[in-house]
Design a protein around this motif. Structure first.
Motif, PDB file in Angstrom:
ATOM      1  N   ASN A   1       0.858  -1.180   0.000  1.00  0.00           N
ATOM      2  CA  ASN A   1       0.000   0.000   0.000  1.00  0.00           C
ATOM      3  C   ASN A   1       0.893   1.228   0.000  1.00  0.00           C
ATOM      4  N   GLN A   2       0.683   2.108  -0.997  1.00  0.00           N
ATOM      5  CA  GLN A   2       1.468   3.339  -1.108  1.00  0.00           C
ATOM      6  C   GLN A   2       0.520   4.537  -1.105  1.00  0.00           C
ATOM      7  N   PHE A   3       0.653   5.362  -0.057  1.00  0.00           N
ATOM      8  CA  PHE A   3      -0.200   6.535   0.063  1.00  0.00           C
ATOM      9  C   PHE A   3       0.573   7.778  -0.340  1.00  0.00           C
ATOM     10  N   ASN A   4      -0.062   8.608  -1.168  1.00  0.00           N
ATOM     11  CA  ASN A   4       0.456   9.926  -1.525  1.00  0.00           C
ATOM     12  C   ASN A   4      -0.694  10.919  -1.381  1.00  0.00           C
ATOM     13  N   GLY A   5      -0.461  11.993  -0.611  1.00  0.00           N
ATOM     14  CA  GLY A   5      -1.557  12.925  -0.417  1.00  0.00           C
ATOM     15  C   GLY A   5      -1.140  14.249   0.165  1.00  0.00           C
ATOM     16  N   PHE A   6      -2.116  15.131   0.255  1.00  0.00           N
ATOM     17  CA  PHE A   6      -1.948  16.467   0.819  1.00  0.00           C
ATOM     18  C   PHE A   6      -2.155  16.402   2.320  1.00  0.00           C
ATOM     19  N   ASP A   7      -1.231  16.990   3.053  1.00  0.00           N
ATOM     20  CA  ASP A   7      -1.231  16.929   4.506  1.00  0.00           C
ATOM     21  C   ASP A   7      -1.468  18.321   5.077  1.00  0.00           C
ATOM     22  N   MET A   8      -2.311  18.417   6.088  1.00  0.00           N
ATOM     23  CA  MET A   8      -2.562  19.700   6.747  1.00  0.00           C
ATOM     24  C   MET A   8      -2.858  19.446   8.216  1.00  0.00           C
ATOM     25  N   GLY A   9      -2.589  20.459   9.055  1.00  0.00           N
ATOM     26  CA  GLY A   9      -2.832  20.274  10.470  1.00  0.00           C
ATOM     27  C   GLY A   9      -2.366  21.448  11.297  1.00  0.00           C
ATOM     28  N   MET A  10      -2.370  21.237  12.601  1.00  0.00           N
ATOM     29  CA  MET A  10      -1.972  22.253  13.564  1.00  0.00           C
ATOM     30  C   MET A  10      -0.984  21.643  14.554  1.00  0.00           C
ATOM     31  N   MET A  11      -0.062  22.490  15.005  1.00  0.00           N
ATOM     32  CA  MET A  11       0.897  22.080  16.022  1.00  0.00           C
ATOM     33  C   MET A  11       0.940  23.158  17.107  1.00  0.00           C
ATOM     34  N   TYR A  12       0.863  22.734  18.361  1.00  0.00           N
ATOM     35  CA  TYR A  12       0.863  23.658  19.489  1.00  0.00           C
ATOM     36  C   TYR A  12       2.024  23.307  20.410  1.00  0.00           C
ATOM     37  N   ASN A  13       2.785  24.321  20.814  1.00  0.00           N
ATOM     38  CA  ASN A  13       3.912  24.134  21.723  1.00  0.00           C
ATOM     39  C   ASN A  13       3.766  25.069  22.901  1.00  0.00           C
ATOM     40  N   ARG A  14       4.001  24.541  24.085  1.00  0.00           N
ATOM     41  CA  ARG A  14       3.976  25.359  25.299  1.00  0.00           C
ATOM     42  C   ARG A  14       5.176  24.980  26.153  1.00  0.00           C
ATOM     43  N   ARG A  15       5.829  25.996  26.699  1.00  0.00           N
ATOM     44  CA  ARG A  15       7.015  25.763  27.517  1.00  0.00           C
ATOM     45  C   ARG A  15       6.886  26.500  28.846  1.00  0.00           C
ATOM     46  N   HIS A  16       7.175  25.775  29.931  1.00  0.00           N
ATOM     47  CA  HIS A  16       7.239  26.338  31.274  1.00  0.00           C
ATOM     48  C   HIS A  16       8.628  26.023  31.828  1.00  0.00           C
ATOM     49  N   GLY A  17       9.455  27.028  31.928  1.00  0.00           N
ATOM     50  CA  GLY A  17      10.793  26.799  32.463  1.00  0.00           C
ATOM     51  C   GLY A  17      11.548  25.796  31.633  1.00  0.00           C
ATOM     52  N   LEU A  18      11.938  24.679  32.222  1.00  0.00           N
ATOM     53  CA  LEU A  18      12.714  23.645  31.547  1.00  0.00           C
ATOM     54  C   LEU A  18      11.841  22.580  30.901  1.00  0.00           C
ATOM     55  N   PHE A  19      10.521  22.682  31.051  1.00  0.00           N
ATOM     56  CA  PHE A  19       9.618  21.664  30.525  1.00  0.00           C
ATOM     57  C   PHE A  19       8.847  22.200  29.322  1.00  0.00           C
ATOM     58  N   SER A  20       8.554  21.298  28.381  1.00  0.00           N
ATOM     59  CA  SER A  20       7.807  21.687  27.188  1.00  0.00           C
ATOM     60  C   SER A  20       6.763  20.624  26.874  1.00  0.00           C
ATOM     61  N   LEU A  21       5.733  21.031  26.150  1.00  0.00           N
ATOM     62  CA  LEU A  21       4.667  20.130  25.719  1.00  0.00           C
ATOM     63  C   LEU A  21       4.312  20.476  24.279  1.00  0.00           C
ATOM     64  N   ASP A  22       4.293  19.453  23.406  1.00  0.00           N
ATOM     65  CA  ASP A  22       3.940  19.629  22.006  1.00  0.00           C
ATOM     66  C   ASP A  22       2.720  18.769  21.683  1.00  0.00           C
ATOM     67  N   LEU A  23       1.723  19.386  21.050  1.00  0.00           N
ATOM     68  CA  LEU A  23       0.525  18.687  20.599  1.00  0.00           C
ATOM     69  C   LEU A  23       0.442  18.788  19.083  1.00  0.00           C
ATOM     70  N   LEU A  24       0.083  17.687  18.430  1.00  0.00           N
ATOM     71  CA  LEU A  24       0.039  17.637  16.971  1.00  0.00           C
ATOM     72  C   LEU A  24      -1.257  16.978  16.518  1.00  0.00           C
ATOM     73  N   ALA A  25      -1.916  17.576  15.555  1.00  0.00           N
ATOM     74  CA  ALA A  25      -3.101  16.995  14.925  1.00  0.00           C
ATOM     75  C   ALA A  25      -3.010  17.263  13.429  1.00  0.00           C
ATOM     76  N   LYS A  26      -2.995  16.187  12.626  1.00  0.00           N
ATOM     77  CA  LYS A  26      -2.868  16.323  11.175  1.00  0.00           C
ATOM     78  C   LYS A  26      -3.890  15.425  10.478  1.00  0.00           C
ATOM     79  N   LEU A  27      -4.235  15.809   9.264  1.00  0.00           N
ATOM     80  CA  LEU A  27      -5.114  14.995   8.430  1.00  0.00           C
ATOM     81  C   LEU A  27      -4.580  15.041   7.004  1.00  0.00           C
ATOM     82  N   ALA A  28      -4.253  13.869   6.484  1.00  0.00           N
ATOM     83  CA  ALA A  28      -3.791  13.757   5.104  1.00  0.00           C
ATOM     84  C   ALA A  28      -4.916  13.152   4.268  1.00  0.00           C
ATOM     85  N   VAL A  29      -5.113  13.692   3.086  1.00  0.00           N
ATOM     86  CA  VAL A  29      -6.147  13.229   2.165  1.00  0.00           C
ATOM     87  C   VAL A  29      -5.478  12.954   0.817  1.00  0.00           C
ATOM     88  N   GLY A  30      -5.723  11.750   0.281  1.00  0.00           N
ATOM     89  CA  GLY A  30      -5.069  11.431  -0.985  1.00  0.00           C
ATOM     90  C   GLY A  30      -5.445  10.073  -1.505  1.00  0.00           C
TER      91      GLY A  30
END
Length: 487
Positions: free
Chosen positions: A336-365
């Motif tokens: 199975n070979q998927f080729n498609g357009f990818d779009m989404g959002m990425m959120y980053n938050r940092r407090h001092g020495l700690f960080s949190l990254d959230l990712l949500a993407k949807l590819a259609v193809g």
């Protein structure tokens, strides 16, 4: 003010330093630093009137004496010499707050509105020769992911010695055990790695280009067994001529000795490139200390490939009165070979020495599906004949088609900064993939025995097994541990 220092031998003064006398105005004087030089206090001005005792025919030398202190602006008693107080307070406080205070967690080098708050000098520009982007990132993660298991029909069975030949290895009987197949396989953990890297197109970090590549090492699940007849080994199927469950013998007492090897494999790789744009940014001081948050919009290209296979091989030796050697192989492969357009959002938050990254993407193809079925039989070491057991001339071939696909991805990653540019990360990722073909679903266990090599002549009955595309949904998810470096 400045203290002068002579670089050459000073000329001998033509007269002694004048002493104040009664001819000078009465003004308050202050001795600065114990140097013996008195100057008027702040706000007081004095005009020194020469006296007869200080008048000489030759003028005094205008060159400053070694060690003499010269005030270029009037000192004041409140400690602000000229514009020093304003420069000190404005410069120091500004630098301190910008580098060490609550503003130190600002959005990179620019404001949260997407402007640098000044010149963007130093931003990366394309080079005519090989050069390194000014600002970028690179990370590597060690993956441990689990995929949805592959559904397999029963492929190898066993029966105890003493079972009648007609019942040996037949499904549905209490004397038959399934050794391989009949449930999901390849549902254990997969190990792999993921590389992500990119760079910012401007100093403000509002536009950037990122890329990633990940691969899960090929995993396999299988069974290997051999017997001289005890236990009984067989390969089950449904006999369309009799309408009942049946089995091909691999090992049976005084009839056959043999070995069977059944194996399923899976291999997943993925890649993508995206353009990211800063949509929101904030920073400041909260109850838990300094914080910074950034949101990015992602859009680009996504590729995913899943290759899997199921194979069964037999090596059989017939015993007198029917001696002979048989090598039989069935193989089912899918890609199975998927080729498609990818779009989404990425959120980053940092407090001092700690960080949190959230990712949500949807590819259609599009997913290009490929199914390859092969089967061969060799008798007494002769040339290979087309057809094994589950792969016959009725379903052998290479089949391809395209299907519309959606491919969402979710991710969460936590980080801890060991240095301002280096942090350790741990996270979780889940990828869903619709309209995927897997080899276990392409196996038809309904068999017409007249197909078995050498085929019956004339041939009678339905052309089975047969092939038809069978879609299913696929997902993979799991944890990761790695590190990220930024510059």
């Amino acid at each position: 003010m400045r203290r002068t220092q002579g670089t050459e031998e000073l000329p001998t003064p033509s007269m002694p330093r004048p002493l104040p006398d009664s001819s000078m105005s009465e003004v308050p004087m202050v001795d600065l630093g114990g140097e013996g030089y008195e100057v008027p206090m702040h706000g007081e001005r004095s005009v020194m009137q020469p006296s007869p005792r200080t008048m000489h025919s030759q003028p005094m030398q205008s060159q400053p004496m070694d060690g003499e202190i010269i005030y270029e602006s009037e000192p004041s008693m409140d400690g602000s010499y000229g514009g020093y107080e304003g420069g000190y307070e404005g410069g120091y406080q500004g630098d301190y707050q910008g580098d060490y205070g609550c503003d130190s967690m600002g959005c990179d080098s620019g404001s949260c509105n997407g402007s640098c708050g000044g010149s963007c000098a130093g931003a990366w520009r394309p080079c005519m020769t090989l050069c390194f982007p000014q600002d970028g990132w690179a990370s590597f993660e060690y993956l441990y992911w689990v995929q949805r298991g592959m559904d397999l029909p029963p492929l190898v069975t066993r029966s105890d010695s003493g079972t009648a030949r007609g019942d040996a290895g037949v499904l549905g009987l209490s004397t038959t055990d399934i050794l391989f197949g009949g449930d999901d396989v390849l549902d254990d953990g997969f190990f792999g790695g993921r590389l992500q890297f990119g760079f910012w197109l401007d100093k403000c970090h509002t536009w950037g280009i990122g890329a990633e590549y990940f691969e899960l090492g090929e995993e396999s699940d299988g069974f290997r067994g051999n017997s001289s007849g005890d236990p009984i080994l067989a390969r089950p199927f449904f006999n369309i001529l009799t309408g009942e469950e049946d089995a091909e013998l691999v090992a049976f007492p005084n009839v056959l000795t043999g070995e069977v090897n059944a194996r399923a494999t899976s291999h997943l790789v993925g890649a993508g490139v995206n353009l990211r744009h800063l949509t929101n940014c904030s920073s400041g001081c909260g109850p838990c200390g300094q914080y910074q948050s950034r949101s990015h919009l992602l859009f680009g290209y996504r590729y995913l490939q899943l290759e899997e296979s199921v194979s069964v091989t037999e090596d059989l030796v017939g015993l007198p009165p029917d001696p002979g050697a048989f090598q039989i192989q069935d193989r089912f492969r899918t890609r199975n070979q998927f080729n498609g357009f990818d779009m989404g959002m990425m959120y980053n938050r940092r407090h001092g020495l700690f960080s949190l990254d959230l990712l949500a993407k949807l590819a259609v193809g599009n997913t290009h599906q490929t199914v390859d079925i092969r089967g061969t039989t060799r008798v007494d070491g002769g040339a290979a004949q087309t057809g094994g057991l589950l792969a016959q001339t009725s379903n052998i071939g290479n089949y391809e088609r395209d299907r519309f696909t959606i491919l969402p991805e979710l991710g969460i990653t936590g980080g801890y900064y060991l240095t301002p540019n280096f942090k350790l990360t741990a996270g979780y990722t889940m990828i869903f993939w619709s309209n995927v073909v897997r080899p276990g679903d392409q196996i038809d266990t309904d068999i017409n025995p007249n197909f078995l090599p050498p085929p019956a002549v004339p041939f009678t009955g339905a052309a089975r097994p047969r092939f038809s595309f069978v879609d299913t949904d696929y997902y993979v998810h799991g944890g990761s541990f790695g590190a990220q470096f930024t510059w």
